[in-house]
Structures are given as C-alpha cells and as structure tokens.
Design a protein around this motif. Sequence first.
Motif, PDB file in Angstrom:
ATOM      1  N   LEU A 117       0.860  -1.179   0.000  1.00  0.00           N
ATOM      2  CA  LEU A 117       0.000   0.000   0.000  1.00  0.00           C
ATOM      3  C   LEU A 117       0.899   1.233   0.000  1.00  0.00           C
ATOM      4  CD1 LEU A 117      -3.108   0.487   0.123  1.00  0.00           C
ATOM      5  CD2 LEU A 117      -2.842   0.825   2.585  1.00  0.00           C
ATOM      6  N   ASP A 118       0.630   2.166  -0.902  1.00  0.00           N
ATOM      7  CA  ASP A 118       1.473   3.356  -1.020  1.00  0.00           C
ATOM      8  C   ASP A 118       1.575   4.100   0.307  1.00  0.00           C
ATOM      9  OD1 ASP A 118       1.954   2.895  -3.678  1.00  0.00           O
ATOM     10  OD2 ASP A 118       0.407   4.285  -4.413  1.00  0.00           O
ATOM     11  N   ASP A 141      -9.327  -5.740  -0.103  1.00  0.00           N
ATOM     12  CA  ASP A 141      -9.114  -4.592  -0.983  1.00  0.00           C
ATOM     13  C   ASP A 141     -10.469  -3.956  -1.301  1.00  0.00           C
ATOM     14  OD1 ASP A 141      -8.347  -2.712  -2.795  1.00  0.00           O
ATOM     15  OD2 ASP A 141      -7.574  -4.125  -4.294  1.00  0.00           O
ATOM     16  N   LYS A 144      -9.922   2.022  -4.545  1.00  0.00           N
ATOM     17  CA  LYS A 144      -9.740   3.470  -4.345  1.00  0.00           C
ATOM     18  C   LYS A 144      -8.833   3.765  -3.147  1.00  0.00           C
ATOM     19  CE  LYS A 144     -14.238   4.567  -6.392  1.00  0.00           C
ATOM     20  NZ  LYS A 144     -15.555   5.227  -6.218  1.00  0.00           N
ATOM     21  N   HIS A 145      -7.716   2.999  -3.063  1.00  0.00           N
ATOM     22  CA  HIS A 145      -6.700   3.219  -2.021  1.00  0.00           C
ATOM     23  C   HIS A 145      -7.211   2.924  -0.612  1.00  0.00           C
ATOM     24  CE1 HIS A 145      -4.190   5.096  -5.114  1.00  0.00           C
ATOM     25  NE2 HIS A 145      -5.278   5.753  -5.489  1.00  0.00           N
ATOM     26  N   HIS A 146      -8.230   2.089  -0.506  1.00  0.00           N
ATOM     27  CA  HIS A 146      -8.769   1.718   0.799  1.00  0.00           C
ATOM     28  C   HIS A 146      -8.528   0.224   1.037  1.00  0.00           C
ATOM     29  CE1 HIS A 146     -10.792   5.573   0.338  1.00  0.00           C
ATOM     30  NE2 HIS A 146     -11.143   5.510   1.625  1.00  0.00           N
ATOM     31  N   ASP A 211      -7.180   4.364   4.721  1.00  0.00           N
ATOM     32  CA  ASP A 211      -7.231   5.252   3.553  1.00  0.00           C
ATOM     33  C   ASP A 211      -5.810   5.754   3.302  1.00  0.00           C
ATOM     34  OD1 ASP A 211      -7.511   7.285   1.717  1.00  0.00           O
ATOM     35  OD2 ASP A 211      -8.935   8.461   2.906  1.00  0.00           O
ATOM     36  N   SER A 212      -5.157   5.195   2.271  1.00  0.00           N
ATOM     37  CA  SER A 212      -3.749   5.528   2.040  1.00  0.00           C
ATOM     38  C   SER A 212      -3.562   6.877   1.349  1.00  0.00           C
ATOM     39  CB  SER A 212      -3.077   4.430   1.202  1.00  0.00           C
ATOM     40  OG  SER A 212      -3.679   4.348  -0.084  1.00  0.00           O
ATOM     41  N   LEU A 213      -4.639   7.506   0.882  1.00  0.00           N
ATOM     42  CA  LEU A 213      -4.525   8.860   0.320  1.00  0.00           C
ATOM     43  C   LEU A 213      -4.472   9.899   1.423  1.00  0.00           C
ATOM     44  CD1 LEU A 213      -6.932   8.814  -2.774  1.00  0.00           C
ATOM     45  CD2 LEU A 213      -4.431   8.827  -2.767  1.00  0.00           C
ATOM     46  N   GLY A 338       0.432   9.744  -1.725  1.00  0.00           N
ATOM     47  CA  GLY A 338      -0.914  10.270  -1.516  1.00  0.00           C
ATOM     48  C   GLY A 338      -0.899  11.733  -1.143  1.00  0.00           C
TER      49      GLY A 338
END
Length: 340
Positions: A117-118, A141, A144-146, A211-213, A338
């Motif tokens: 995960l970023d 997964d 949307k980066h969640h 939430d990786s953003l 992010g």
Amino acid sequence: MDIDLQKQYERLLTAYIEDQREDYLYGAQQLSKWIMEQRIPPEEIVNLHYRFIKTLLPDLPESVKNSFDILIEMMIGYGVAYQETEKLATRHRELEYEIEVAVGMQQTLLPEGPPTLDGVDIGVLSVAAKRMSGDYYNFVDHGKHHLGVAISDIIGKGIPAALCMSMIKYAMDRLDDQPLSPSEILKDLNTVVERNVDPSMFITMVYGVYDSLNHRFRYATAGHEPGFFYQASNDQFTDMETQGLVLGVNRDVDYPEYTLSLEENDAIILFSDGMTECRIGGEFLTRENLQEIIHQYLHLPAMEAVNQIYHKLFELADYKIADDQTILIIKRTESSSGAE
C-alpha cells in the motif's frame, strides 16, 4: 490361529523346557511382536501354552493344570481391553488425519502475506499455541486506495474453530470493492455468526479500513483486545478506543466507529489477547510491558518488527506459548504518493 504359528510356538516351548538358553527367550520376544501384529487375543496364547504343556509334561499336577483356567479367564479380560485399545488407537489415527486436513485448510484461509500500500508498511505474524489456531487475520481490498484489515479471535479451538474461521473468511470475501464502513461490516458479520455459529462459540474482532490517500484509519471493534496507536511526534503509545459486543451474541448490535489520523512514522498495532496473556515469571504480561517491547523494534520494517516482537516474547515466556498469538503493524512511512 495360524497353524504355522502354533508349530513355531510348540518348538520354542519344547526347546526351552529341555534347555533354558537365553536365545530361546529372545526368540519368544520376537514371536510376541509378530503375535501382537496379528492381533491375536492373549487368552488364545495362554490356551495354546496350556495344551502344549499338557502334552510335554503329562505328569504335571492336576492343581497346576487347573490353575490355567483362572489364568485364561483373566486373559480374556485383558484381550477385551486390548481390542478396545486397538479401536481407540485406530480412532486416534483417524482424528490425527482429520486434524492435519483442518490444519491445512486453516493455512489456505490466511493471506500469503501483507499487501503493498502506497506510503504504508504492513507486517503481520500469527503463531498457534498448538497445531490449530483460534486466531484469524485478513486483508480486504476495498478499492480506491482503501484497504480493509481484520484481526479476529475465535473463542474455541480445534476443528470447530477452523470451520468457524472458514465461514468468517468467505463472509469477508463478499466485501471486496464494497464501500461499507467498519461498523457496517461488523454488523453484517455479526448477523452471519449469530445465524450460523453454535451459541457456545463467540468471536472477537477488530475491523478497520486504511485510507492511504489521507492516511486515516477508521475502525470498529467487537469485544476485541484494544490495540495501540503510536505517535512518533511525542514517542507515545495510547490505547485505541474500543466498544462493541462480541460477534454472535445478539443480532441487533451497533458498533461505534472511530478514526485515527497518522502522521509520518505513526503506527497502529493490533493484536490478539494471546500477546497480553503471555506469562513471564508466572505473571501476565502487562500492556505497558508489551508497549516497551514493541517500542524496541518499531523502527524496523514492519515484517521484521512483528517477528522480533514475537521472538522476544517467546524468549521472555521461557519458550512457552499459552495461547495463540497474532500481531499486525500498520506504519505510515516517510515516502508517500498520496495527498493529505
């Protein structure tokens, strides 16, 4: 009884009566192993011995001959017990095979490793106290980066726990790409457990979505051991808020939801109660002691950290595990693609 066996026994008995040599006794030991492999009841051997004795020693006092009647009756009891033992041994082998199948099934239910995960470093380790574990973890997964993260402790062991674990796993598989909140997810899983699991079994769980953003972690808990939230800015641990009934007790349950915001090098540490129920010097490990151990290794990559933490606890507990142990670390790294 096999005629060749009878002849072999007669030759051995005749030889020993005439000459009490040590090698004849050794031969009797070897013959007894073969007799046991053939599952010949002990009363048959005693009866065979009696028949040959009467032939070889015809002048044997009648009282001695009669004493064999008592011995044969006693051996019948031993024979019945031996047969029951054999049945138990066979059943034990069958159960061992079933357990091996269940252990293999459990391994297929767990993820092969933590996902990437970023901007986030994830490490997880789960060790069973015995052959089968009551702990479970999973990643979902949500797109949307969640990323969904779950740790669960099934109150129960063995094959029932493995079956329960499979049910939880497949229920969670339905969550892929669904924008459900952690509280909604626990509510959904609670319904599944309440309908399908025996009332004597309960399941604790913490479910969170990272939430990786925005580097926020939303979570809800169902009677699970509170995790830790580590803040690098002040180098302090705080207990994560928890409130919620264990899964499977009541169908109509609400699970409060909480949110944590992570800065660089902050970390979330989730674990099962096997970590805090670890005994060191006869005393249970305190949460403060666990924090100190985690702090020693939190600077390492997450997978290395969870391994070092476990091995440290294993060493302090004199290399004994009383309960299944699972630990999961989610650490925000310095590099992140992010946006805040």
